[in-house]
Design an enzyme around this catalytic site. Structure first.
Site, PDB file in Angstrom:
ATOM      1  N   PHE A 120      78.354  78.681 -29.670  1.00 47.17           N
ATOM      2  CA  PHE A 120      77.430  79.100 -30.472  1.00 47.17           C
ATOM      3  C   PHE A 120      76.243  79.846 -30.084  1.00 47.17           C
ATOM      4  CE2 PHE A 120      79.250  75.043 -31.976  1.00 47.17           C
ATOM      5  CZ  PHE A 120      80.347  75.597 -32.794  1.00 47.17           C
ATOM      6  N   ARG A 121      76.337  80.517 -29.177  1.00 46.08           N
ATOM      7  CA  ARG A 121      75.280  81.298 -28.177  1.00 46.08           C
ATOM      8  C   ARG A 121      74.202  80.639 -28.039  1.00 46.08           C
ATOM      9  NH1 ARG A 121      78.295  84.949 -26.596  1.00 46.08           N
ATOM     10  NH2 ARG A 121      76.468  86.163 -26.072  1.00 46.08           N
ATOM     11  N   LEU A 122      74.605  79.153 -27.787  1.00 44.99           N
ATOM     12  CA  LEU A 122      73.087  78.188 -27.386  1.00 44.99           C
ATOM     13  C   LEU A 122      73.277  78.048 -25.955  1.00 44.99           C
ATOM     14  CD1 LEU A 122      73.448  75.795 -30.365  1.00 44.99           C
ATOM     15  CD2 LEU A 122      71.757  77.716 -29.933  1.00 44.99           C
TER      16      LEU A 122
END
Length: 211
Positions: free
Chosen positions: A187-189
């Site tokens: 999730f692009r985290l």
């Protein structure tokens, strides 16, 4: 509740975000890349700027590193060489797609000692040593045949004897004042940790960054 488990978590040994000595972690990541990257795990993008401040970037190969810095080689008469000598600073980016990892490095650059450059030059294949003489890197080339003529000329000149290192060809060492380690997460985290110091030889400061 959304599952944030990282499917690539097994690729990260321990919590790299607690790193305090970046050279040790870089060494571990490079060794991992040698086992998983299909080609040139030591490849990196080198960014420089010209006299107008316009950036340039290209792919190179890392030829050595230790706590003094990261070493690569170039023709000083090329666009890259001129920009390195003029600005005295550069940035690197390693991206290992198979590991979902990236390392960004910035700092001043300086020429390696002559004996160090000589030793590396003599370790290169004979054809590559000839190429360092034959290629007027970055300058206009009228045809492939013109390049092949230069190769033939220097092949004949040096015969089967020693090929000295050209004065215009040597190594540069980037002494990092900033090294960022990045690891892909769902999730692009992503996980990011930045180590900085005021100047080469000084103590590193560590901080985590938002993705």
């Amino acid at each position: 509740m959304t599952d944030l488990k990282d499917p690539h978590e097994e690729l990260t040994k321990g919590d790299f975000t607690e790193v305090t000595q970046p050279f040790d972690l870089f060494s571990e990541w490079l060794e991992d890349a040698k086992a998983s990257e299909p080609n040139d795990p030591n490849a990196f993008a080198l960014a420089t700027v010209d006299q107008t401040g316009m950036p340039n970037v290209r792919m190179l190969l890392l030829k050595g590193f230790d706590e003094r810095g990261f070493v690569f080689y170039t023709n000083f008469e090329s666009t890259k060489g001129k920009e390195l000598l003029q600005a005295g600073k550069a940035a690197m980016c390693f991206h290992w797609k198979s590991l979902r990892r990236q390392v960004r490095i910035r700092g001043p650059v300086s020429e390696v000692p002559a004996d160090e450059a000589d030793a590396y030059y003599q370790s290169r294949p004979r054809g590559s040593r000839i190429g360092a003489w034959a290629s007027k890197q970055s300058r206009p080339l009228e045809s492939r045949f013109a390049l092949e003529k230069e190769v033939a000329k220097f092949t004949a000149k040096f015969g089967i004897g020693d090929i000295p290192r050209p004065d215009h060809w040597s190594g540069m060492r980037l002494e990092p004042v900033s090294i960022e380690f990045w690891h892909d997460r769902p999730f692009r985290l992503h996980d990011r940790v930045l180590l900085t110091r005021e100047a080469p030889g000084q103590k590193w400061k560590r901080e985590r960054l938002y993705p």
